[in-house]
Design a protein around this motif. Structure first.
Motif, PDB file in Angstrom:
ATOM      1  N   ALA A 181       0.911  -1.191   0.216  1.00  0.00           N
ATOM      2  CA  ALA A 181      -0.129   0.101  -0.067  1.00  0.00           C
ATOM      3  C   ALA A 181       0.953   1.155  -0.059  1.00  0.00           C
ATOM      4  N   GLY A 182       0.807   2.000  -1.039  1.00  0.00           N
ATOM      5  CA  GLY A 182       1.504   3.255  -1.059  1.00  0.00           C
ATOM      6  C   GLY A 182       1.497   4.336   0.052  1.00  0.00           C
ATOM      7  N   ASN A 183       0.426   4.243   0.765  1.00  0.00           N
ATOM      8  CA  ASN A 183       0.401   5.333   1.707  1.00  0.00           C
ATOM      9  C   ASN A 183       0.998   4.981   2.862  1.00  0.00           C
ATOM     10  N   VAL A 184       1.144   3.647   3.171  1.00  0.00           N
ATOM     11  CA  VAL A 184       1.740   3.086   4.501  1.00  0.00           C
ATOM     12  C   VAL A 184       2.972   2.325   4.271  1.00  0.00           C
ATOM     13  N   SER A 185       3.385   1.955   3.137  1.00  0.00           N
ATOM     14  CA  SER A 185       4.616   1.118   2.932  1.00  0.00           C
ATOM     15  C   SER A 185       5.850   1.906   3.388  1.00  0.00           C
ATOM     16  N   PRO A 186       6.769   1.083   4.066  1.00  0.00           N
ATOM     17  CA  PRO A 186       7.841   1.831   4.753  1.00  0.00           C
ATOM     18  C   PRO A 186       8.824   2.345   3.718  1.00  0.00           C
ATOM     19  N   GLY A 230      -2.195 -13.942  -3.653  1.00  0.00           N
ATOM     20  CA  GLY A 230      -2.295 -13.070  -4.751  1.00  0.00           C
ATOM     21  C   GLY A 230      -3.553 -12.061  -4.633  1.00  0.00           C
ATOM     22  N   MET A 231      -4.592 -12.876  -4.668  1.00  0.00           N
ATOM     23  CA  MET A 231      -6.057 -12.186  -4.991  1.00  0.00           C
ATOM     24  C   MET A 231      -6.214 -11.170  -3.492  1.00  0.00           C
ATOM     25  N   LEU A 232      -5.905 -11.769  -2.399  1.00  0.00           N
ATOM     26  CA  LEU A 232      -6.202 -11.016  -1.127  1.00  0.00           C
ATOM     27  C   LEU A 232      -5.278  -9.987  -1.042  1.00  0.00           C
ATOM     28  N   GLY A 233      -3.977 -10.214  -1.511  1.00  0.00           N
ATOM     29  CA  GLY A 233      -3.058  -9.072  -1.104  1.00  0.00           C
ATOM     30  C   GLY A 233      -3.309  -7.904  -2.130  1.00  0.00           C
ATOM     31  N   ARG A 234      -3.848  -8.143  -3.268  1.00  0.00           N
ATOM     32  CA  ARG A 234      -4.200  -6.874  -4.065  1.00  0.00           C
ATOM     33  C   ARG A 234      -5.239  -6.105  -3.388  1.00  0.00           C
ATOM     34  N   LEU A 235      -6.475  -6.878  -3.073  1.00  0.00           N
ATOM     35  CA  LEU A 235      -7.721  -6.383  -2.582  1.00  0.00           C
ATOM     36  C   LEU A 235      -7.364  -5.792  -1.448  1.00  0.00           C
ATOM     37  N   PHE A 236      -6.455  -6.076  -0.313  1.00  0.00           N
ATOM     38  CA  PHE A 236      -6.249  -5.606   0.865  1.00  0.00           C
ATOM     39  C   PHE A 236      -5.421  -4.295   0.556  1.00  0.00           C
ATOM     40  N   SER A 237      -4.539  -4.311  -0.164  1.00  0.00           N
ATOM     41  CA  SER A 237      -3.546  -2.981  -0.435  1.00  0.00           C
ATOM     42  C   SER A 237      -4.628  -1.960  -0.927  1.00  0.00           C
ATOM     43  N   GLU A 238      -5.591  -2.362  -1.655  1.00  0.00           N
ATOM     44  CA  GLU A 238      -6.367  -1.189  -2.338  1.00  0.00           C
ATOM     45  C   GLU A 238      -7.328  -0.710  -1.087  1.00  0.00           C
ATOM     46  N   VAL A 239      -7.859  -1.475  -0.277  1.00  0.00           N
ATOM     47  CA  VAL A 239      -8.328  -0.961   0.910  1.00  0.00           C
ATOM     48  C   VAL A 239      -7.849  -0.116   1.710  1.00  0.00           C
ATOM     49  N   ILE A 240      -6.374  -0.644   1.828  1.00  0.00           N
ATOM     50  CA  ILE A 240      -5.734   0.403   2.878  1.00  0.00           C
ATOM     51  C   ILE A 240      -5.345   1.571   2.046  1.00  0.00           C
ATOM     52  N   GLU A 241      -5.129   1.613   1.035  1.00  0.00           N
ATOM     53  CA  GLU A 241      -4.616   2.748   0.085  1.00  0.00           C
ATOM     54  C   GLU A 241      -5.886   3.744   0.261  1.00  0.00           C
ATOM     55  N   ASP A 242      -7.077   3.158   0.349  1.00  0.00           N
ATOM     56  CA  ASP A 242      -8.332   4.081   0.284  1.00  0.00           C
ATOM     57  C   ASP A 242      -8.838   4.526   1.564  1.00  0.00           C
ATOM     58  N   MET A 243      -8.023   4.176   2.646  1.00  0.00           N
ATOM     59  CA  MET A 243      -8.585   4.186   3.984  1.00  0.00           C
ATOM     60  C   MET A 243      -8.483   5.945   4.338  1.00  0.00           C
ATOM     61  N   ASP A 244      -9.109   6.262   5.516  1.00  0.00           N
ATOM     62  CA  ASP A 244      -8.794   7.551   6.127  1.00  0.00           C
ATOM     63  C   ASP A 244      -7.418   7.789   6.670  1.00  0.00           C
ATOM     64  N   MET A 245      -6.536   8.715   6.154  1.00  0.00           N
ATOM     65  CA  MET A 245      -5.245   8.790   6.758  1.00  0.00           C
ATOM     66  C   MET A 245      -5.225   9.535   7.980  1.00  0.00           C
TER      67      MET A 245
END
Length: 275
Positions: free
Chosen positions: A110-115, A163-178
């Motif tokens: 997830a681009g918004n939280v990846s270290p 593979g499937m869950l990793g992609r969907l989970f990362s999109e959920v994280i990227e769309d979350m309220d920061m």
């Protein structure tokens, strides 16, 4: 106070409310996309060599096979219970293992939280690899590695689920309220504290819902994996078909239908409870 000209000229609803354009695609763009979809469908008919007349002429053969499958061999029902349980357990194990492995990968992807950017690209590559290789291919690889049985099927479902869950989970994280993440970061919280107190509570309902959907899909997938020796009721179904035991095939299909429907209803109930 003067009215802004752009708003004053905007169309109004019968109640007097102004209608503001949502910036959606224009009529021309929609027509182009629709025409492109039609062209794609027409060319697919040629590529797959679609011949509806062959299906009509072969209907008699299908009817003959169905007639030979009736009535179902209900005496084979007890022997189908254990493979059915194997199929469900393959899906359960694969889903749990997939979620367990996909969550940390999704955080890194997830681009918004990846270290770090290297970790971002590496995790994206791992997720893409797990997703791009079909679960049947994973099952063949694991059957060659550990032998026949339900275990290679469970491993195949696990890897493909990552593979499937990793992609969907990362999109959920990227769309979350920061907002909560930024607030905790300003207080000096560690990355683990930010994840457990800000990221996880925000995405947990979506993650659980997606995981239940994946469990539903994994039950269907585990049926097919039995065709390559990965255990479950699929292996018993393939054996019966190869031996032309169509009455046994019919009872196995009935068990499969009931199992899939019950899993779907149970999954839908859990999603309602979570929501």
């Amino acid at each position: 106070m003067n009215t802004i000209p752009a708003l004053a000229d905007a169309p109004h609803t019968p109640n007097g409310h102004q209608v503001i354009s949502d910036g959606g695609p224009s009529r021309t763009l929609r027509l182009v996309l629709g025409f492109g979809a039609l062209i794609a469908f027409i060319q697919s008919l040629f590529v797959i060599e679609a011949k509806p007349e062959d299906l009509i002429s072969g209907a008699a053969g299908m009817a003959d096979m169905i007639s030979r499958a009736m009535p179902p061999a209900v005496d084979q029902l007890p022997s189908a219970m254990w493979p059915a349980l194997e199929t469900i357990d393959i899906a359960i194990f694969g889903t749990f293992a997939g979620v367990f492995l996909a969550v940390p990968l999704a955080v890194l992807a997830a681009g918004n939280v990846s270290p770090a950017r290297p970790l971002y690209y590496l995790s994206r590559a791992v997720i893409a690899l797990c997703r791009s290789v079909p679960d049947l291919v994973w099952a063949l690889l694991f059957v060659a590695a550990v032998g026949l049985g339900p275990f290679p099927g469970a491993l195949a479902i696990s890897i493909h689920s990552v593979g499937m869950l990793g992609r969907l989970f990362s999109e959920v994280i990227e769309d979350m309220d920061m907002g909560p993440v930024d607030a905790l970061t300003l207080t000096g919280a560690t990355r683990m504290q930010v994840f457990t107190h800000a990221v996880l509570p925000s995405v947990l309902p979506s993650v659980l819902g997606i995981s239940l959907y994946r469990l539903d899909e994994n039950i269907r997938s585990s049926l097919v994996l039995g065709f390559v020796g990965a255990g479950g009721i699929g292996f018993q179904l393939l054996t019966a078909m190869n031996l032309f035991q169509y009455k046994t095939v019919s009872v196995l299909l009935i068990v499969t239908f009931v199992m899939v429907m019950l899993a779907e209803r149970f999954s839908a109930y859990l999603r309602r409870v979570i929501a």
